[in-house]
Write an enzyme that holds these catalytic residues in place. Sequence first.
Site, PDB file in Angstrom:
ATOM      1  N   GLY A  43       0.782  -1.227   0.000  1.00  0.00           N
ATOM      2  CA  GLY A  43       0.000   0.000   0.000  1.00  0.00           C
ATOM      3  C   GLY A  43       0.812   1.274   0.000  1.00  0.00           C
ATOM      4  O   GLY A  43       0.276   2.347  -0.260  1.00  0.00           O
ATOM      5  N   ARG A  70       2.868  -8.704  -9.688  1.00  0.00           N
ATOM      6  CA  ARG A  70       2.875  -7.434 -10.405  1.00  0.00           C
ATOM      7  C   ARG A  70       1.853  -6.537  -9.738  1.00  0.00           C
ATOM      8  O   ARG A  70       0.935  -7.003  -9.056  1.00  0.00           O
ATOM      9  CB  ARG A  70       2.493  -7.657 -11.869  1.00  0.00           C
ATOM     10  CG  ARG A  70       3.495  -8.488 -12.627  1.00  0.00           C
ATOM     11  CD  ARG A  70       3.061  -8.627 -14.080  1.00  0.00           C
ATOM     12  NE  ARG A  70       3.801  -9.690 -14.739  1.00  0.00           N
ATOM     13  CZ  ARG A  70       5.047  -9.559 -15.200  1.00  0.00           C
ATOM     14  NH1 ARG A  70       5.682  -8.408 -15.071  1.00  0.00           N
ATOM     15  NH2 ARG A  70       5.658 -10.576 -15.790  1.00  0.00           N
ATOM     16  N   ILE A  72      -1.370  -4.401  -9.148  1.00  0.00           N
ATOM     17  CA  ILE A  72      -2.743  -4.345  -9.656  1.00  0.00           C
ATOM     18  C   ILE A  72      -3.258  -2.919  -9.475  1.00  0.00           C
ATOM     19  O   ILE A  72      -3.673  -2.265 -10.409  1.00  0.00           O
ATOM     20  CB  ILE A  72      -3.647  -5.355  -8.921  1.00  0.00           C
ATOM     21  CG1 ILE A  72      -3.091  -6.772  -9.116  1.00  0.00           C
ATOM     22  CG2 ILE A  72      -5.073  -5.266  -9.461  1.00  0.00           C
ATOM     23  CD1 ILE A  72      -3.720  -7.800  -8.214  1.00  0.00           C
ATOM     24  N   THR A  73      -3.171  -2.424  -8.259  1.00  0.00           N
ATOM     25  CA  THR A  73      -3.652  -1.063  -7.990  1.00  0.00           C
ATOM     26  C   THR A  73      -2.506  -0.118  -7.640  1.00  0.00           C
ATOM     27  O   THR A  73      -2.727   1.050  -7.418  1.00  0.00           O
ATOM     28  CB  THR A  73      -4.648  -1.074  -6.821  1.00  0.00           C
ATOM     29  OG1 THR A  73      -3.981  -1.652  -5.678  1.00  0.00           O
ATOM     30  CG2 THR A  73      -5.875  -1.899  -7.146  1.00  0.00           C
ATOM     31  N   ASP A 131     -11.918  -9.170   3.313  1.00  0.00           N
ATOM     32  CA  ASP A 131     -10.648  -9.284   3.995  1.00  0.00           C
ATOM     33  C   ASP A 131     -10.306 -10.636   4.612  1.00  0.00           C
ATOM     34  O   ASP A 131      -9.139 -10.952   4.740  1.00  0.00           O
ATOM     35  CB  ASP A 131     -10.573  -8.246   5.111  1.00  0.00           C
ATOM     36  CG  ASP A 131     -10.008  -6.955   4.573  1.00  0.00           C
ATOM     37  OD1 ASP A 131     -10.263  -5.916   5.169  1.00  0.00           O
ATOM     38  OD2 ASP A 131      -9.275  -7.001   3.556  1.00  0.00           O
ATOM     39  N   SER A 137      -4.575 -16.225   2.031  1.00  0.00           N
ATOM     40  CA  SER A 137      -4.002 -15.910   0.731  1.00  0.00           C
ATOM     41  C   SER A 137      -2.485 -15.784   0.833  1.00  0.00           C
ATOM     42  O   SER A 137      -1.733 -16.389   0.072  1.00  0.00           O
ATOM     43  CB  SER A 137      -4.617 -14.600   0.215  1.00  0.00           C
ATOM     44  OG  SER A 137      -3.903 -14.132  -0.900  1.00  0.00           O
TER      45      SER A 137
END
Lengths: 387, 387
Positions: A43, A70, A72-73, A131, A137
Amino acid sequence: MIGLYHHGLSVQEAAYLSRAMAQTGKMITTWKKPIYDKHSIGGVPGDKTSMLLVPVVAAAGLTIPKTSSRAITAPAGTADRMECLCPVSLDINEIKRVIEKTNGCLVWGGALDLAPADDIFIEIEYPLSIDPLLLPSVMSKKKAIGANYLVIDIPTGKGVKVKTIAEAQELGSKFIHLGKKLGISVECVSTLGDQPVGYGIGPALEAREVLRTLLEGRGPADLIDKVSNLASVLFDFAGFKDGKQKALDIIKSGRAGKKLTEIIEAQGGNPKIKAEGIPIGPESVEIKSRKSGQVLWINNRVITQTAREAGAPKDKEAGILLHKKTNDNVKKGETLFEIYAKKKHKLKRALKFLRTQDVMKIGKPHEMVLTEIPKEEEKEEFFILER
Amino acid sequence: MIGLYHHGLSVQEAAYLSRAMAQTGKMITTWKKPIYDKHSIGGVPGDKTSMLLVPVVAAAGLTIPKTSSRAITAPAGTADRMECLCPVSLDINEIKRVIEKTNGCLVWGGALDLAPADDIFIEIEYPLSIDPLLLPSVMSKKKAIGANYLVIDIPTGKGVKVKTIAEAQELGSKFIHLGKKLGISVECVSTLGDQPVGYGIGPALEAREVLRTLLEGRGPADLIDKVSNLASVLFDFAGFKDGKQKALDIIKSGRAGKKLTEIIEAQGGNPKIKAEGIPIGPESVEIKSRKSGQVLWINNRVITQTAREAGAPKDKEAGILLHKKTNDNVKKGETLFEIYAKKKHKLKRALKFLRTQDVMKIGKPHEMVLTEIPKEEEKEEFFILER
């Protein structure tokens, strides 16, 4: 998925899920043990920590096969940055060869079939912003790669997902407990996430900063501090003494730079690459301050979006180069930051976006007003100098 | 209540509710119009802004009948601070007399029967932590007091309820829209909420700081900046030009101090009171720094709780006097803050609480690690000197 959102997951459920997810794909079991690893909740724009941490840790003789995503945002992911220096889409056998030679790697995890169930979950999760699956994940990938020791960086601050130390502690504890159930020793660190790490944002600008730091000895203090602290956590696991100093020594002596060069070469890149040799966008503007004062804050979200409007991460040459960071003194007319783009229309798009946003607040340190709502806002704290 | 929690309130529903709540008690309609008012979302320890703002605004000739609460979870509310100087439990007729004489007042709103439905809601809300009623709760009181122009301060930062500027903007917009439906012109300001305002925390220490600022011309820069910015919003409503400078002039010239003295006298207090004349706790300790560096952050929550363990707000003499604030340089052995208490056992309780908490982080500005989770934390960044 909706059920998860309402009820969450217990640590035990998360552990079962992580294992099951890991087992949907390849499991790595044949590398030299123990395996060290690092993950960041992310972030923060410009966070190129992994690209320095892997060479530092590998140079100390520990095995650290880092798979990354990679962006994404974000304006750049570790795979995007590293790809400015060498190929990152290696298969498992190629990675093994790199690791055997150098102790470390910095590769894209997407093609590796590690916990592929996770990739499916991410696609569903993303539109729902769910979340509860963050933990499985992350941990399913780490389990699949065979990690024994893991440091998790939780950037904490205004412009990132985790906003307070209390939230970081809560999330960190969950990772530690989940790690225990999976047989992975986890240590978490909450790090300053209020502003970008270092000065470069965007794949090529970040890759340049990594090379300057490791090869030329000219690195930003915050980046070096972050890398050496995270390395020291892994060194603690390894039983090394005075880990932070050890990491600093490895950086200062040039051993980390040499190790990065070895990894670049082993992954198929040019080991002679220099910072200046990485192309950055031919189109650029300097954004200058309209007043004198101190940088009171930098808006991560706006920095990220501006770099993306300029073309990052797809255009590796695009991004932002900060000249000033929080608490720096600024004189009227001084450059606050530069925007780089590959295409003129993307540069224009970034400038258009910027006109409606507050990137940096320049003021005096005792100024209390962050923003007035919704009076006509003074968006014009800097003026733009095309060149 | 549970329904509200799940579904929230539309602005129109909030407007109906605010009006209905206002009409459950007395409505003020006979004061000199227009009425100016101020509200803070709160949460920042040491925020004594109202006690300075009311005299500044009243000295400029505007009517500002400020009703406030006592602290429930904070170390001091405006009513607690003001009570160190004069009575605050006035009835409506007494308040009217004060306002007619001085244009302003600083009184406890609890005995006034203004929107009493709200007080009942607050009792239910508190255990449930329900938010949707925040807006009607604030605005029903303002409607009942007859406010025409209202500035709302939204402290924004790590240790307070509203953590980001985006959240402040969202909440602020709601207040503005709700105000429109109720016929109140509302302007909202997001202010720095990361650390205490000024240096004194606790009723008496804060009252002293107010007097020093307005009567002796020795006020903290952040407090003066905050007051003058909020005043300038009300001055804008009144059509005054260059409101911030006007507010600073009113403070600097001593007119605000004179006005505060008039209000104190009108409410039945001693107009000759001096800062040093307000008793503070006879029991105290100095907390000194164990290392040199810069103050990187101050934890609002820990400051609040420490002051409360020391006895605030019930013991008006209890609280904390900061010597250092964020970004200040600190030398090893220098005093970081003092704790004051009325009773020795409460001082001890405060010290006991402190030993398990991080109040201030002393370090170098580029240090990236906020905290490690959950390694044995170094709680001992300062040493305590009893005296």
